[in-house]
Motif scaffolding. Structure first.
Motif, PDB file in Angstrom:
ATOM      1  N   SER A   4      43.112  18.461  49.558  1.00 36.65           N
ATOM      2  CA  SER A   4      43.783  18.014  48.601  1.00 36.65           C
ATOM      3  C   SER A   4      44.969  18.956  47.966  1.00 36.65           C
ATOM      4  O   SER A   4      46.125  18.385  47.421  1.00 36.65           O
ATOM      5  CB  SER A   4      42.866  17.500  47.251  1.00 36.65           C
ATOM      6  N   PHE A   5      44.780  20.024  48.220  1.00 46.59           N
ATOM      7  CA  PHE A   5      45.815  21.158  47.948  1.00 46.59           C
ATOM      8  C   PHE A   5      47.172  20.810  48.494  1.00 46.59           C
ATOM      9  O   PHE A   5      48.353  21.070  48.307  1.00 46.59           O
ATOM     10  CB  PHE A   5      45.547  22.665  47.828  1.00 46.59           C
ATOM     11  N   ASP A   6      46.989  20.565  49.941  1.00 43.72           N
ATOM     12  CA  ASP A   6      48.063  20.410  50.795  1.00 43.72           C
ATOM     13  C   ASP A   6      48.862  19.032  50.885  1.00 43.72           C
ATOM     14  O   ASP A   6      49.725  18.595  51.109  1.00 43.72           O
ATOM     15  CB  ASP A   6      47.723  20.630  52.408  1.00 43.72           C
ATOM     16  N   GLY A  49      35.116  21.893  36.759  1.00 47.14           N
ATOM     17  CA  GLY A  49      35.797  23.099  36.888  1.00 47.14           C
ATOM     18  C   GLY A  49      34.576  24.167  37.241  1.00 47.14           C
ATOM     19  O   GLY A  49      33.487  24.021  37.629  1.00 47.14           O
ATOM     20  N   SER A  50      34.862  25.233  36.398  1.00 44.22           N
ATOM     21  CA  SER A  50      33.792  26.391  36.510  1.00 44.22           C
ATOM     22  C   SER A  50      33.624  26.806  34.952  1.00 44.22           C
ATOM     23  O   SER A  50      33.637  27.974  34.583  1.00 44.22           O
ATOM     24  CB  SER A  50      34.588  27.593  37.140  1.00 44.22           C
ATOM     25  N   PRO A  51      32.649  26.081  34.237  1.00 44.61           N
ATOM     26  CA  PRO A  51      32.273  26.252  33.058  1.00 44.61           C
ATOM     27  C   PRO A  51      31.254  27.263  32.975  1.00 44.61           C
ATOM     28  O   PRO A  51      30.421  27.419  33.694  1.00 44.61           O
ATOM     29  CB  PRO A  51      31.647  24.851  32.313  1.00 44.61           C
ATOM     30  N   ASP A  52      31.496  28.113  31.752  1.00 45.06           N
ATOM     31  CA  ASP A  52      30.342  29.358  31.671  1.00 45.06           C
ATOM     32  C   ASP A  52      28.809  28.640  31.278  1.00 45.06           C
ATOM     33  O   ASP A  52      27.877  29.066  31.650  1.00 45.06           O
ATOM     34  CB  ASP A  52      30.712  30.055  30.402  1.00 45.06           C
ATOM     35  N   PRO A  75      39.492  20.114  35.945  1.00 49.08           N
ATOM     36  CA  PRO A  75      39.616  20.018  37.347  1.00 49.08           C
ATOM     37  C   PRO A  75      40.184  21.044  38.121  1.00 49.08           C
ATOM     38  O   PRO A  75      41.535  21.369  37.788  1.00 49.08           O
ATOM     39  CB  PRO A  75      40.385  18.742  37.560  1.00 49.08           C
ATOM     40  N   PRO A  76      39.608  21.527  39.079  1.00 53.33           N
ATOM     41  CA  PRO A  76      40.116  22.926  40.008  1.00 53.33           C
ATOM     42  C   PRO A  76      41.099  22.643  40.964  1.00 53.33           C
ATOM     43  O   PRO A  76      41.623  23.682  41.407  1.00 53.33           O
ATOM     44  CB  PRO A  76      38.993  23.726  40.305  1.00 53.33           C
ATOM     45  N   GLU A  84      35.278  31.680  43.907  1.00 51.48           N
ATOM     46  CA  GLU A  84      34.576  30.362  43.549  1.00 51.48           C
ATOM     47  C   GLU A  84      33.617  30.892  42.390  1.00 51.48           C
ATOM     48  O   GLU A  84      33.248  31.802  42.244  1.00 51.48           O
ATOM     49  CB  GLU A  84      34.018  30.022  44.747  1.00 51.48           C
ATOM     50  N   PRO A  85      33.185  29.596  41.779  1.00 52.32           N
ATOM     51  CA  PRO A  85      32.123  29.698  40.670  1.00 52.32           C
ATOM     52  C   PRO A  85      31.016  30.289  41.401  1.00 52.32           C
ATOM     53  O   PRO A  85      30.394  29.858  42.378  1.00 52.32           O
ATOM     54  CB  PRO A  85      31.977  28.477  40.237  1.00 52.32           C
ATOM     55  N   GLN A  86      30.232  31.187  40.571  1.00 51.67           N
ATOM     56  CA  GLN A  86      29.154  31.737  40.995  1.00 51.67           C
ATOM     57  C   GLN A  86      27.712  30.562  40.670  1.00 51.67           C
ATOM     58  O   GLN A  86      27.045  30.714  41.753  1.00 51.67           O
ATOM     59  CB  GLN A  86      28.701  32.948  40.029  1.00 51.67           C
ATOM     60  N   VAL A  87      27.952  29.833  39.686  1.00 47.56           N
ATOM     61  CA  VAL A  87      26.914  29.018  39.454  1.00 47.56           C
ATOM     62  C   VAL A  87      27.428  27.534  38.939  1.00 47.56           C
ATOM     63  O   VAL A  87      28.092  27.348  38.128  1.00 47.56           O
ATOM     64  CB  VAL A  87      25.807  29.508  38.408  1.00 47.56           C
TER      65      VAL A  87
END
Length: 298
Positions: A79-81, A119-122, A134-135, A266-269
Motif C-alpha cells: 500500500s505504500f507503493d 498504529g502502535s499504541p503504548d 493508521p501507520p 515495528e511495534p514490539q507488542v
C-alpha cells in the motif's frame, strides 16, 4: 432465524471461512467473487462482480438481507507503493457497495476492518476507545471506509457492525508472506528462517474460524437501521516470533534454523482486547491458542 447473506471476497482465505460458518449456523450464504473466479464451496449461490463495477454490484446485492463485506486489498507494504489503488478499492469500493445496497433496500452490513488502524499504541491490549493512528495507506483506507459505513448508518439507511481483526492464522492459510506458513516451510525444508531482531516481537494471532464465527455473531445481532457498533476480535493473548517457532518445532519434531536480521522499525507488542465483542456479541475465540493454530495447518 436464517438470513440470506452476501459475502464479498468469498473466494479468499477469510471469505471462504465466513461462508462455511454462515452455512453451518443455518444461514444462506451468497458468495460474491471476482468475474472468472470459481464457485465457492458451501455457498447457496455464487455471484460475480468487481467492487468498482456499480451496475454489477447492484445485481449482486439483489435478494439478500445482509452483507458481510470482506473484499479488498490487504498488503500493508504494497500500500505504500500503491496508495491510490488501495483507497480506490477499499474505500471507493465500499462506497459503491453501500450505494448498491441502498438502491436494493439491503439494510444490514458487517464490515471487515483491521486492528492496524490503532498504529502502535503504548496501551496494550488495544481497546476500541483508542484513537486511530493508521501507520500505512492500507490502514488509512480502512479508517476511511469505516467512516463511510458509520455515516451511512447514522443516516438511517442501514444498521452496521465493524469488526477489527488482528493477524489471522490457521485453517487453509498458505500465504507465504505470513509468519506461520513461513516457519512451517522452514521446518519442512530445513532452510534458515530470517527474523527481525531477536524474535521477541509479540502479535495477536486469531484462528480464521474464530474470526468467521465473529461474523456470524455480528450478522445475528445486527442493529436496526440507524444503529452502529464497532468491535475488536482477537485471541487476547500475545505470541512472539520465538513462540511461533517453538510451537512449530513441537508440532513437526524438527528444529527451525534462524537467521537474525537487523531489528525492524515495528511495534514490539500488538494485542487486541476483545472483551466488548465477548460481552455484547456472545462471541469467544476457542481455536486461537498457538498450538491449536499450528495443528490446524497440518
Amino acid at each position: 432465524m436464517s438470513a440470506r447473506v452476501l459475502v464479498t471476497g468469498a473466494g479468499g482465505y477469510l471469505g471462504g471461512a465466513v461462508v462455511r460458518a454462515l452455512a453451518g449456523a443455518g444461514h444462506e450464504p451468497v458468495a460474491l467473487v471476482r468475474p472468472g473466479a470459481p464457485d465457492v464451496p458451501g455457498a447457496r449461490e455464487t455471484r460475480a462482480a468487481d467492487l468498482l463495477d456499480t451496475d454489477a454490484l447492484r445485481r449482486a446485492v439483489s435478494g439478500v438481507e445482509a452483507v458481510c463485506h470482506l473484499a479488498g486489498l490487504a498488503r500493508a507494504r504494497e500500500s505504500f507503493d500503491e496508495p491510490l489503488r488501495y483507497f480506490r478499492v477499499n474505500t471507493g469500493g465500499t462506497i459503491g457497495l453501500l450505494e448498491a445496497m441502498a438502491d436494493a433496500g439491503v439494510r444490514g452490513l458487517v464490515f471487515s476492518s483491521t486492528c492496524a488502524v490503532y498504529g502502535s499504541p503504548d496501551r496494550q491490549p488495544m481497546t476500541e476507545d483508542l484513537p486511530v493512528a493508521p501507520p500505512h495507506p492500507y490502514a488509512s483506507s480502512k479508517v476511511a471506509a469505516e467512516a463511510v459505513v458509520e455515516a451511512q448508518a447514522s443516516s438511517g439507511a442501514l444498521g452496521a457492525i465493524v469488526l477489527r481483526l488482528p493477524n489471522l492464522a490457521g485453517g487453509e492459510d498458505r500465504d507465504p508472506t505470513r509468519l506461520i506458513p513461513r516457519v512451517l516451510d522452514a521446518a519442512r525444508s530445513r532452510t534458515p528462517l530470517g527474523v527481525n531482531g531477536d524474535g521477541s516481537a509479540v502479535r495477536d494471532y486469531l484462528h480464521v474460524d474464530d474470526a468467521a464465527a465473529g461474523f456470524v455473531a455480528a450478522v445475528e445481532q445486527l442493529p436496526a437501521p440507524g444503529g452502529f457498533a464497532r468491535y475488536n476480535l482477537g485471541s487476547g493473548r500475545g505470541t512472539s516470533i520465538l513462540d511461533v517457532v517453538a510451537a512449530v518445532e513441537r508440532a513437526t519434531g524438527r528444529r527451525v534454523p534462524l537467521v537474525h536480521n537487523p531489528p525492524a522499525h515495528e511495534p514490539q507488542v500488538l494485542i487486541a482486547d476483545a472483551a466488548r465483542a465477548i460481552a455484547e456479541l456472545g462471541w469467544r475465540p476457542t481455536r486461537s491458542e498457538i498450538d491449536t493454530i499450528i495443528a490446524s495447518l497440518g
